[in-house]
Design a protein around this motif. Structure first.
Motif, mmCIF file in Angstrom:
data_model
loop_
_atom_site.group_PDB
_atom_site.id
_atom_site.type_symbol
_atom_site.label_atom_id
_atom_site.label_comp_id
_atom_site.label_asym_id
_atom_site.label_seq_id
_atom_site.Cartn_x
_atom_site.Cartn_y
_atom_site.Cartn_z
ATOM 1 N N VAL A 298 33.471 53.044 45.900
ATOM 2 C CA VAL A 298 33.601 52.801 44.476
ATOM 3 C C VAL A 298 33.601 54.122 43.721
ATOM 4 N N LYS A 299 34.558 54.252 42.795
ATOM 5 C CA LYS A 299 34.633 55.472 42.001
ATOM 6 C C LYS A 299 34.151 55.202 40.584
ATOM 7 N N SER A 300 33.786 56.281 39.923
ATOM 8 C CA SER A 300 33.326 56.170 38.538
ATOM 9 C C SER A 300 34.520 56.188 37.603
ATOM 10 N N ALA A 301 34.227 56.136 36.308
ATOM 11 C CA ALA A 301 35.277 56.273 35.304
ATOM 12 C C ALA A 301 35.995 57.599 35.503
ATOM 13 N N ARG A 302 37.253 57.649 35.087
ATOM 14 C CA ARG A 302 38.101 58.838 35.220
ATOM 15 C C ARG A 302 38.358 59.184 36.688
ATOM 16 N N ASP A 303 38.260 58.141 37.575
ATOM 17 C CA ASP A 303 38.652 58.266 38.977
ATOM 18 C C ASP A 303 37.916 59.387 39.699
ATOM 19 N N ARG A 304 36.633 59.550 39.364
ATOM 20 C CA ARG A 304 35.804 60.525 40.069
ATOM 21 C C ARG A 304 34.873 59.790 41.012
ATOM 22 N N SER A 305 34.545 60.427 42.109
ATOM 23 C CA SER A 305 33.549 59.846 42.997
ATOM 24 C C SER A 305 32.343 60.779 43.047
ATOM 25 N N PHE A 306 31.232 60.236 43.487
ATOM 26 C CA PHE A 306 30.024 61.018 43.637
ATOM 27 C C PHE A 306 29.701 61.201 45.108
ATOM 28 N N GLY A 307 29.296 62.426 45.438
ATOM 29 C CA GLY A 307 28.629 62.642 46.694
ATOM 30 C C GLY A 307 27.155 62.407 46.451
ATOM 31 N N ILE A 308 26.315 63.177 47.100
ATOM 32 C CA ILE A 308 24.887 63.139 46.779
ATOM 33 C C ILE A 308 24.658 64.226 45.731
ATOM 34 N N GLY A 309 24.540 63.817 44.511
ATOM 35 C CA GLY A 309 24.364 64.749 43.405
ATOM 36 C C GLY A 309 25.666 65.279 42.841
ATOM 37 N N PHE A 310 26.535 65.776 43.679
ATOM 38 C CA PHE A 310 27.753 66.451 43.226
ATOM 39 C C PHE A 310 28.836 65.453 42.799
ATOM 40 N N MET A 311 29.565 65.826 41.763
ATOM 41 C CA MET A 311 30.791 65.115 41.411
ATOM 42 C C MET A 311 31.907 65.666 42.290
ATOM 43 N N LEU A 312 32.706 64.777 42.831
ATOM 44 C CA LEU A 312 33.768 65.161 43.756
ATOM 45 C C LEU A 312 35.112 64.861 43.134
ATOM 46 N N SER A 313 35.967 65.861 43.111
ATOM 47 C CA SER A 313 37.309 65.674 42.567
ATOM 48 C C SER A 313 38.202 66.758 43.142
ATOM 49 N N GLU A 314 39.365 66.957 42.520
ATOM 50 C CA GLU A 314 40.292 67.996 42.958
ATOM 51 C C GLU A 314 40.784 68.792 41.759
ATOM 52 N N LEU A 315 41.109 70.050 42.015
ATOM 53 C CA LEU A 315 41.759 70.892 41.025
ATOM 54 C C LEU A 315 43.029 71.434 41.668
ATOM 55 N N ASP A 316 44.164 70.980 41.210
ATOM 56 C CA ASP A 316 45.459 71.392 41.766
ATOM 57 C C ASP A 316 45.494 71.189 43.278
ATOM 58 N N GLY A 317 44.956 70.067 43.714
ATOM 59 C CA GLY A 317 44.971 69.744 45.131
ATOM 60 C C GLY A 317 43.836 70.330 45.935
ATOM 61 N N GLU A 318 43.017 71.160 45.339
ATOM 62 C CA GLU A 318 41.899 71.773 46.040
ATOM 63 C C GLU A 318 40.616 70.976 45.803
ATOM 64 N N LYS A 319 39.834 70.758 46.857
ATOM 65 C CA LYS A 319 38.576 70.035 46.738
ATOM 66 C C LYS A 319 37.656 70.755 45.760
ATOM 67 N N SER A 320 37.061 69.978 44.858
ATOM 68 C CA SER A 320 36.160 70.519 43.844
ATOM 69 C C SER A 320 34.828 69.804 43.929
ATOM 70 N N VAL A 321 33.727 70.571 43.925
ATOM 71 C CA VAL A 321 32.382 70.007 43.832
ATOM 72 C C VAL A 321 31.767 70.585 42.565
ATOM 73 N N SER A 322 31.216 69.724 41.724
ATOM 74 C CA SER A 322 30.847 70.212 40.401
ATOM 75 C C SER A 322 29.778 69.344 39.769
ATOM 76 N N HIS A 323 29.356 69.778 38.608
ATOM 77 C CA HIS A 323 28.551 68.961 37.707
ATOM 78 C C HIS A 323 28.617 69.567 36.318
ATOM 79 N N GLY A 324 28.657 68.693 35.318
ATOM 80 C CA GLY A 324 28.594 69.131 33.936
ATOM 81 C C GLY A 324 27.239 68.813 33.358
ATOM 82 N N GLY A 325 26.960 69.371 32.214
ATOM 83 C CA GLY A 325 25.687 69.109 31.565
ATOM 84 C C GLY A 325 25.800 69.195 30.059
ATOM 85 N N ALA A 326 25.121 68.282 29.373
ATOM 86 C CA ALA A 326 25.028 68.340 27.912
ATOM 87 C C ALA A 326 23.634 67.915 27.519
#
Length: 780
Positions: A298-326
């Motif tokens: 199951v993916k979250s809104a905006r077609d993102r998935s979660f690992g353990i803690g990290f948000m998982l997505s791609e940037l120009d086809g490259e695997k991206s692990v990230s997190h934002g904060g506000a």
């Protein structure tokens, strides 16, 4: 922390945008380009300070910054500036838990009650909650804890915070939906605290931050951390800026970390090195790989998935692990491309700016990849205000079945307002396209054609802005403001539904479940969560409870149907004597000859209700010698044209005030406490009313002769007076817009703090006047 994107513009003085020299050895084209971008965006978006750092497998490649602290100009934005990094904190909490998993002291897949026997939220689904679910946001828990939530300034203990969840019910079955939950990570932090036998902040300090060499970071801000922490800012729906609160949160594991970009560079370098930090290995490579793997289908809104803690997505086809904060007053993005061995961290001390920091972060990574691969730098699209001609062409209401959007001007900029979303600023590009570009987001997925607009793939046709139906009588009792000054919940009515504007910018339609309970839609910040309005012994709504979070009703302005009043700082008689003895300010320059005329002569549907000639005003006593309304002749003629325009719609103009002698402005200023100074003019500058080129007015119904009910009262010193205040009913806001549209068509501009106050465009052409009404003799 509370959201990964937010909107609306602010105005920060240019002196705060001093450029910080680059600190990297490589000052080549990619990094100069990024520095140019952050300078441009800081000025355009009103960001007071911004720091950015890029890393690769060798460490810091480049860092830059822009701006300085308003209170302490020597504190400039660079790698050593401290920021509150919000939900990026979650990565550190989750990694600390994985240490204990590696040691065999924690198991991700046993019921969390194994470690917290007293953790007992109502779970009607049977499936027990596990640490893995909590750390991948699939537990079904509510977003916020009833105690110690993002809203709660009391900073209770982590134990008290987690304990409060026992009064909540899961909003969906565990492991069936990815939905972001700060409450879930608070539970994770409490498990860590219990197993370690130490306070959470201490566990993180000794087990993770010190081994990583992050000496300038902490979950509890020491004097060392605070010395480099700038003042931060909030911004509301119409761009008004205020100082952000600084309290700590009960949900500390979910977002209370303080860090510098230099420290985040150490963290990203350790991630690139697969767990090897400056002081040795801080996590096993296999563990990190697990954290970077999707935890379910199951993916979250905006077609993102979660690992353990990290948000998982791609940037120009490259695997991206990230997190934002506000978190109050700060916005952060941290992103690593592990296969490319590069990463970026960026922070600013402006709330709701996650959209622009994300955009800059992605561009910086692309630029770094281009440099490493010997490719041309990617294009960065700069924007400019939409032309007046284009604004006139595209502004209006658009619909797709029962879903509507509105494109409108807010002061100098054009915005698009969508149901269930934020108001987003529209800008023009050099190739004449219109794009979404503001602090919350950047998107080129918007296209205008004749009488239609396509937004995010959905087509909307131009529609007539018909007069809305009155609000359901049973809903009137719920309308208003709830909560705290630092985080207001606005309950309004829109398009026949009750709406909740929560966390300053995101507006949601609510489903009426009966008995004062309403449900949020199945998406957004609070999917399927319920809000209940509670009444006191006098049968009046006094609080709104969002799954146990109590938003107390706020007293806003006056009571509808009554005149708003203040307690004058000094007796009015005394202030009048002082004002009549004073003289208006001296003005240099050449002004037009004053030609004040009676406005009632310019249309038969202009009538007077001069409040300052009676007791029905905010001072509670007359300050005018007679009930008259004068304006400079060109302004009066324009007012007459606006009145005739409105007459065709069944309305007249009710004038509350027009030309105002200067001495009255001085009385207003001297009588008003500091908290209300935004709503009165400074006599040392003279007001536009003093020049005969401003008018205070409202609509009245030509059939009944009765004034039209607006969102707020005339002369009310509250946010309800703001011309874009989001509360009230659809009908009230529609009438407010009818008035604004008619006046703007005749070269009047609404004042930013008062929906009823309009200035004629040539007000600067006239000097300040101080003649009493009886001495005014119009020229012929």
């Amino acid at each position: 922390m509370k959201r990964f994107y937010m909107v609306i513009t602010a105005c920060i003085t240019a002196c705060l945008l001093a450029v910080i020299p680059l600190v990297a050895e490589d000052a080549g084209a990619p990094f100069k380009k990024v520095q140019d971008i952050i300078e441009h965006e800081a000025a355009d978006k009103g960001l007071p300070m911004l720091s950015i750092v890029l890393v690769d497998e060798n460490g810091i490649v480049w860092s830059g910054g822009v701006g300085a602290d308003a209170k302490n100009p020597s504190l400039q934005a660079d790698n050593d500036t401290t920021y509150r990094i919000g939900s990026v904190s979650k990565l550190f909490t989750d990694i600390a838990v994985m240490h204990y998993v590696e040691k065999g002291l924690l198991d991700l897949d046993v019921p969390v009650t194994t470690y917290l026997p007293d953790f007992k939220p109502h779970n009607p689904y049977g499936t027990p909650i596990t640490l893995r679910m909590l750390m991948s946001h699939s537990s079904g828990l509510v977003r916020e804890t009833p105690v110690g939530s993002y809203f709660d300034p009391e900073a209770p203990s982590l134990a008290e915070t987690v304990q409060s969840l026992n009064g909540t019910t899961l909003v969906y079955a565990p492991k069936t939906k990815v939905q972001y939950s700060n409450a879930g990570i608070a539970v994770v932090g409490r498990v860590l605290e219990k197993v370690a036998g130490k306070p959470f902040a201490e566990v993180l300090e000794t087990n993770l931050l010190q081994p990583l060499g992050m000496k300038d970071s902490a979950f509890v801000p020491s004097a060392h951390v605070r010395k480099s922490l700038p003042e931060a800012y909030m911004i509301n729906y119409q761009g008004t800026r205020s100082i952000a609160p600084t309290f700590e949160l009960g949900i500390a594991p979910a977002g209370c970390m303080y860090a510098t970009m230099g420290d985040l560079a150490l963290f990203m370098k350790a991630l690139i090195d697969k767990g090897q930090g400056v002081n040795g290995r801080f996590i096993e490579e296999d563990t990190l790989d697990q954290m970077w793997s999707p935890q379910g289908d199951v993916k979250s809104a905006r077609d993102r998935s979660f690992g353990i803690g990290f948000m998982l997505s791609e940037l120009d086809g490259e695997k991206s692990v990230s997190h934002g904060g506000a978190i109050y007053g700060f916005a952060t993005q941290m992103k690593v491309l592990p296969n490319k061995k590069i990463g970026v961290a960026i922070s600013t001390n402006m709330d709701m700016a996650n959209g622009i920091v994300n955009r800059i972060a992605d561009y910086a990574l692309r630029a770094l990849m281009a440099q490493k691969e010997g490719k041309p730098l990617p294009v960065y699209t700069y924007t400019k205000p939409v032309s007046d001609d284009m604004v006139a062409k595209v502004a209006g209401l658009y619909k797709n079945q029962d879903e509507s959007i509105r494109i409108y001007r807010l002061f100098k900029d054009l915005y698009i307002e969508r149901v269930n979303d934020l108001s987003l600023r529209l800008r023009a590009t050099d190739n004449h396209a219109i794009v979404i570009d503001d602090m919350v987001a950047y998107s080129e997925d918007i296209r205008f054609t004749d009488a239609s607009v396509t937004v995010f793939g959905k087509d909307y046709a131009a529609a007539e802005d018909v007069k809305p139906a009155p609000v359901k009588p049973e809903w009137v009792q719920y309308l208003g403001e709830y909560g705290w000054d630092h985080n207001v919940l606005y309950i309004s009515e829109r398009d026949g539904k009750l709406h909740a504007l929560i966390e300053w910018a995101t507006d949601y339609p609510l489903t009426d479940l009966g008995n004062g309970t309403f449900k949020f839609p199945p998406h957004g910040l609070y999917p399927n969560e319920e809000i209940t309005f509670k009444k006191n012994s006098e049968d009046k709504v006094y609080t709104a409870s969002l799954n146990g979070i109590s938003f107390e009703r706020r007293e806003v302005g006056g009571i509808d149907g009554h005149v708003f009043k203040i307690d004058p700082v000094k007796p009015i008689a005394e202030l009048r004597k002082e004002a009549l003895a004073a003289s208006p300010p001296h003005e240099d320059g050449t002004f037009k000859q004053s030609d004040l005329v009676d406005v009632t002569a310019y249309s038969d549907n202009i009538k007077l209700d001069i409040r300052y000639a009676s007791n029905d005003n905010f001072l509670g006593t007359p300050v005018y010698s007679s009930a008259r309304a004068f304006m400079q002749r060109p302004a009066a003629e324009a007012l007459g044209r606006a009145a005739k325009r409105l007459k065709k719609q069944g309305y007249g103009l009710l004038i509350h005030d027009a030309y105002r002698p200067w001495y009255v402005t001085k009385i207003f200023w001297d009588a008003t406490p500091m908290s209300g100074k935004d709503f009165v003019a400074d006599p040392s500058q003279g007001s536009r009313h003093n020049r005969g080129s401003a008018v205070d007015l409202t609509l009245y119904d030509l059939k009944t002769g009765e004034p039209i009910k607006m969102v707020g009262l005339y002369d009310e010193m509250s946010e309800r007076s703001f011309p874009y205040y989001p509360g009230g009913t659809s009908l009230q806001r529609w009438h407010r817009n009818v008035l604004k549209t008619a006046m703007e068509a005749e070269d009047f501009t609404v004042y930013e703090y008062e929906w009823w106050h309009f200035d004629f465009d040539d007000w600067r052409s006239y000097a300040v006047q101080n003649a009493i009404f009886e001495n005014i003799k119009p020229a012929h």
